[in-house]
Design a protein around this motif. Structure first.
Motif, PDB file in Angstrom:
ATOM      1  N   UNK A 471       7.963 -23.581 174.647  1.00 42.25           N
ATOM      2  CA  UNK A 471       8.550 -23.688 173.317  1.00 42.25           C
ATOM      3  C   UNK A 471       9.672 -24.721 173.277  1.00 42.25           C
ATOM      4  N   UNK A 472      10.122 -25.011 172.061  1.00 40.61           N
ATOM      5  CA  UNK A 472      11.256 -25.902 171.846  1.00 40.61           C
ATOM      6  C   UNK A 472      12.516 -25.204 172.352  1.00 40.61           C
ATOM      7  N   UNK A 473      13.187 -25.814 173.326  1.00 39.54           N
ATOM      8  CA  UNK A 473      14.343 -25.182 173.957  1.00 39.54           C
ATOM      9  C   UNK A 473      15.604 -25.281 173.100  1.00 39.54           C
ATOM     10  N   UNK A 474      15.545 -25.958 171.957  1.00 37.58           N
ATOM     11  CA  UNK A 474      16.739 -26.148 171.131  1.00 37.58           C
ATOM     12  C   UNK A 474      16.953 -25.045 170.111  1.00 37.58           C
ATOM     13  N   UNK A 475      15.945 -24.203 169.899  1.00 35.71           N
ATOM     14  CA  UNK A 475      16.075 -23.216 168.834  1.00 35.71           C
ATOM     15  C   UNK A 475      15.119 -22.060 169.056  1.00 35.71           C
ATOM     16  N   UNK A 476      15.381 -20.976 168.339  1.00 36.68           N
ATOM     17  CA  UNK A 476      14.502 -19.810 168.298  1.00 36.68           C
ATOM     18  C   UNK A 476      14.300 -19.230 169.703  1.00 36.68           C
ATOM     19  N   UNK A 477      13.113 -18.676 169.950  1.00 36.59           N
ATOM     20  CA  UNK A 477      12.881 -17.978 171.215  1.00 36.59           C
ATOM     21  C   UNK A 477      13.011 -18.903 172.416  1.00 36.59           C
ATOM     22  N   UNK A 478      12.676 -20.183 172.247  1.00 33.17           N
ATOM     23  CA  UNK A 478      12.833 -21.117 173.357  1.00 33.17           C
ATOM     24  C   UNK A 478      14.276 -21.237 173.800  1.00 33.17           C
ATOM     25  N   UNK A 479      15.219 -21.198 172.873  1.00 34.10           N
ATOM     26  CA  UNK A 479      16.643 -21.231 173.203  1.00 34.10           C
ATOM     27  C   UNK A 479      17.121 -19.894 173.746  1.00 34.10           C
ATOM     28  N   UNK A 480      16.727 -18.798 173.098  1.00 32.93           N
ATOM     29  CA  UNK A 480      17.230 -17.484 173.492  1.00 32.93           C
ATOM     30  C   UNK A 480      16.776 -17.096 174.899  1.00 32.93           C
ATOM     31  N   UNK A 481      15.520 -17.382 175.237  1.00 30.84           N
ATOM     32  CA  UNK A 481      15.003 -17.018 176.560  1.00 30.84           C
ATOM     33  C   UNK A 481      15.275 -18.113 177.591  1.00 30.84           C
TER      34      UNK A 481
END
Length: 757
Positions: A471-481
């Motif tokens: 996922x996109x690491x800048x936002x949403x689940x990609x950032x949270x995890x």
């Protein structure tokens, strides 16, 4: 041509005789009588006036010809078709005009009364096409009747008549002002004149009655439509957050701990477009580089001998999806410097429409500084002076390249005074609404810490686990995890860039195999792509996965990707219980996630629901044999430490019934806190107070609206059937845009769309 000097003084014929002569002319022209019969009748009419006929005959005939059909009381005879070649000199307009003008000139000399302004119906159009002499402008000629010796009176000009039924040649017609006229007028001409009689433009109000009454009518609900029959739901509470666990007191404390105690432990591995590891960031490097950036931001950026930034200022993070390492350094560097990172997408062009909304967000957040890398800055549009251009809609920004050589090394004993706890804003995540506008969701330090702890407990994360992130690491689940919770637990994240997925859709599966990853974070699209590319791949194994987190598991179409993926890869080590759909939103962060049995999760559930019932907001279980059904999967249990309820979509947030679809609301310390700078909509979304049917609040704490539509099913599992942004109301029925997509994906190659979907 008629003689203009015909002796009108020698023509004292009564009007009745002149009308009878005109009738004879008409009958002869229409073929109703023969020439011999015409002459016989004419001679009989004029027998008493034989001495006068010699000088009148020629002028009288010309006048009657120009007048056309005149007033008559004769009994009509059956009309016979006129020969096509019957047009002769009698119907030439110049003859008519000259004869009439000559007659009028004689009358003017004798000062006789002018005829009335009544016009013949047939002669009306032809006379209007010619302009009379200037001395006759005030009194248009009468070409309908004979020249009568009676009192003169004028009538208004008429443009139409009310016609009698066709076939009655001697019937009475009426002019527009009600004067009866006898004439042989064809029904087509009557129809034309009736049309001309109507107003040219309809009344003004008629322009605004286009189905207006129908639009104002409120469609009454069908008494037979399905209605919720269950009891009023109760607030569903998740398990409490674990106590007695040696949690780090804060996220930055965890970073410092791992950076000093486990400096060589791998934190993040970045891959290139060929799938090769180009850089592995250790926890020691993450800590030291973040410290260096924080020191530079606080001490080396000045404006007029004053610090450019102060605690709480917002800073934009502009990094491509292929560079998770520098993004992670920038994010934690801002947290250490007590600045608020605002991750955004890299602008591609100067006038990019999407970036204009991002520019509005940056302006409302008061952003004056953007962090990026040297490679990213070189790709941005430049002005003639070589500086980065000001993008359309963006505020003026200073750009800071954070590669190592551009940062100042802090003193050995320097440590930031960051206090990453409490209600202060930790970061701002952008959200784009369905109208295209962009808002910023603020996440406090307390919410960030609570989210990391809740995810750790729900997913059973442990130290040194490997997570593959697509996922996109800048936002949403990609950032949270992939950026926050991973650091909390000293995990190793393998980041798969989007460009690699496009080149090799199997890359994430191959990395799960090579790194023995325990957790994979994907979307249903990634599973679908890998299915299309997996043929011929026999050496892959997914036996190491204990959780395959499907970040968009709330979408109706994700279930088909999950089922198809399991059918193919179950023989390659994938366990059915490892597939874990979840649901989230920018406002509420993670709402629910399905957990494996070893973490206390119940078996996964599927619901086959009637589309007709869902369109009325009602849950009705149906059978899979029908075509008008929607099959959805659960998105798991409520997050630890959270409470969930379902409220009505419109109006007061009353609790829904147990078999009713509504908007899911979450009360937790691990949700967003506000829309930055927008207190109005913040109150309606982040401070909702659900009430019972009696109007009593269900809790002392406010709830956050998630924008997800769903219900609570068996085993207290959460089911999502759509999103509020995709809700379409037609009449009294609801339809969801997500299900339209699901229908399109489910259509057979024959391009049939099932009725009811």
């Amino acid at each position: 041509m008629a003689d203009r000097g015909c002796p009108l003084e020698a023509a004292p014929l009564p009007v009745e005789v002149r009308e009878s002569l005109a009738e004879l002319e008409l009958e002869l022209s229409e073929g109703d009588i023969t020439q011999k019969g015409y002459e016989k009748k004419r001679a009989k009419l004029l027998a008493r006036y034989v001495p006068l006929i010699q000088g009148l005959d020629q002028c009288l005939q010309a006048e009657n010809r120009v007048s056309g059909p005149s007033v008559t009381t004769a009994t009509p005879q059956p009309q016979r078709s006129r020969p096509l070649a019957s047009r002769d000199e009698r119907f030439r307009s110049d003859i008519h005009k000259e004869a009439v003008q000559a007659a009028l000139a004689k009358y003017k000399e004798r000062k006789m009364p002018m005829p009335s302004k009544r016009r013949s119906v047939l002669a009306h159009s032809s006379m209007d096409a010619h302009t009379p002499p200037a001395d006759l402008h005030s009194a248009p000629p009468d070409v309908t009747t004979g020249l009568v010796d009676r009192p003169h009176y004028e009538r208004p000009q008429v443009a139409s008549v009310r016609a009698a039924p066709r076939g009655y040649g001697g019937s009475i017609l009426e002019t527009a002002d009600g004067v009866p006229v006898h004439s042989r007028v064809s029904s087509k001409i009557q129809q034309l004149l009736n049309t001309l009689k109507r107003p040219k433009r309809p009344p003004l109000k008629e322009f605004f009655v286009d189905d207006f009454e129908e639009l104002l009518e409120v469609q009454q609900p069908d008494p037979n439509q399905p209605k919720p029959e269950g009891e009023e739901m109760e607030v569903l509470r998740g398990e409490p957050l674990a106590t007695g666990v040696p949690w780090p007191p804060s996220l930055l404390a965890a970073l410092q701990r791992w950076g000093t105690a486990q400096p060589k432990a791998p934190c993040l591995t970045a891959l290139d477009t060929a799938g090769k590891a180009i850089h592995t960031l250790t926890y020691g490097k993450l800590w030291s580089r973040s410290l260096k950036l924080a020191y530079t931001l606080l001490n080396k950026l000045t404006s007029k001998n004053e610090p450019l930034l102060k605690p709480g200022d917002r800073v934009a993070l502009v990094f491509p999806n292929s560079d998770p390492v520098m993004f992670m350094v920038a994010f934690y560097g801002c947290l250490l410097a007590e600045l608020v990172p605002v991750p955004i997408e890299v602008p591609l062009t100067r006038k990019d429409a999407g970036s204009q909304q991002v520019g509005f967000l940056l302006g409302s957040c008061g952003v004056t500084l953007a962090l990026t890398t040297d490679a990213c800055q070189k790709g941005l549009p430049k002005s003639q002076t070589g500086e980065v251009v000001t993008f359309k809609g963006w505020p003026p920004l200073a750009w800071l390249v954070i590669d190592g050589k551009h940062l100042a090394k802090p003193p050995k004993d320097w440590l930031p005074l960051a206090q990453d706890t409490g209600t202060r804003t930790a970061y701002i995540e952008y959200k784009t609404s369905k109208e295209g506008s962009t808002v910023g969701v603020t996440v406090s330090h307390a919410s960030l810490l609570a989210q990391c702890r809740a995810l750790t407990q729900a997913c059973g994360y442990s130290e040194a686990e490997t997570l593959t992130n697509v996922l996109d690491f800048k936002r949403d689940a990609g950032l949270w995890h992939g950026v926050l919770t991973s650091v909390m637990n000293r995990m190793h994240v393998v980041s798969i860039p989007y460009a690699l997925m496009k080149a090799n859709p199997l890359s994430w599966i191959q990395k799960v195999c090579s790194y023995k990853a325990r957790v994979a974070l994907v979307k249903s699209r990634d599973m679908h792509w890998s299915l299309l590319a997996q043929r011929g791949q026999r050496d892959v194994s997914l036996s190491s996965l204990r959780m395959l987190i499907v970040a968009d598991g709330a979408n109706p179409w994700s279930i088909s990707s999950c089922d198809a993926f399991l059918n193919v890869f179950q023989s390659r080590g994938l366990r059915p219980e490892a597939i874990c759909p979840c649901a989230s939103s920018p406002e509420a962060l993670t709402v629910a996630i399905h957990r494996p049995p070893d973490l206390g999760g119940p078996p996964p559930r599927k619901a086959v629901l009637s589309m007709h019932g869902l369109s009325h907001g009602v849950v009705r279980v149906d059978t899979e044999e029908k075509l008008s059904v929607l099959t959805v999967q659960d998105v798991g249990q409520v997050m630890p430490g959270a409470s969930v309820c379902v409220v009505k979509v419109d109006g007061t947030p009353y609790l829904c019934k147990t078999d009713e679809v509504g908007e899911i609301c979450v009360s937790s310390s691990a949700t967003g806190t506000a829309y930055y700078g927008l207190p109005g909509i913040t109150k309606s979304v982040f401070e909702t107070v659900p009430v019972t049917v009696g109007g009593d609040p269900v809790s002392e704490r406010p709830f956050t609206r998630t924008g997800l539509l769903g219900f609570i099913g068996p085993d207290n599992l959460v089911f999502v059937v759509g999103k509020l942004d995709g809700l379409m109301v037609v009449g009294v029925r609801r339809h969801n845009a997500d299900d339209v997509v699901a229908t399109a994906l489910a259509v057979e190659p024959m391009k049939f769309v099932y009725r009811g979907r």
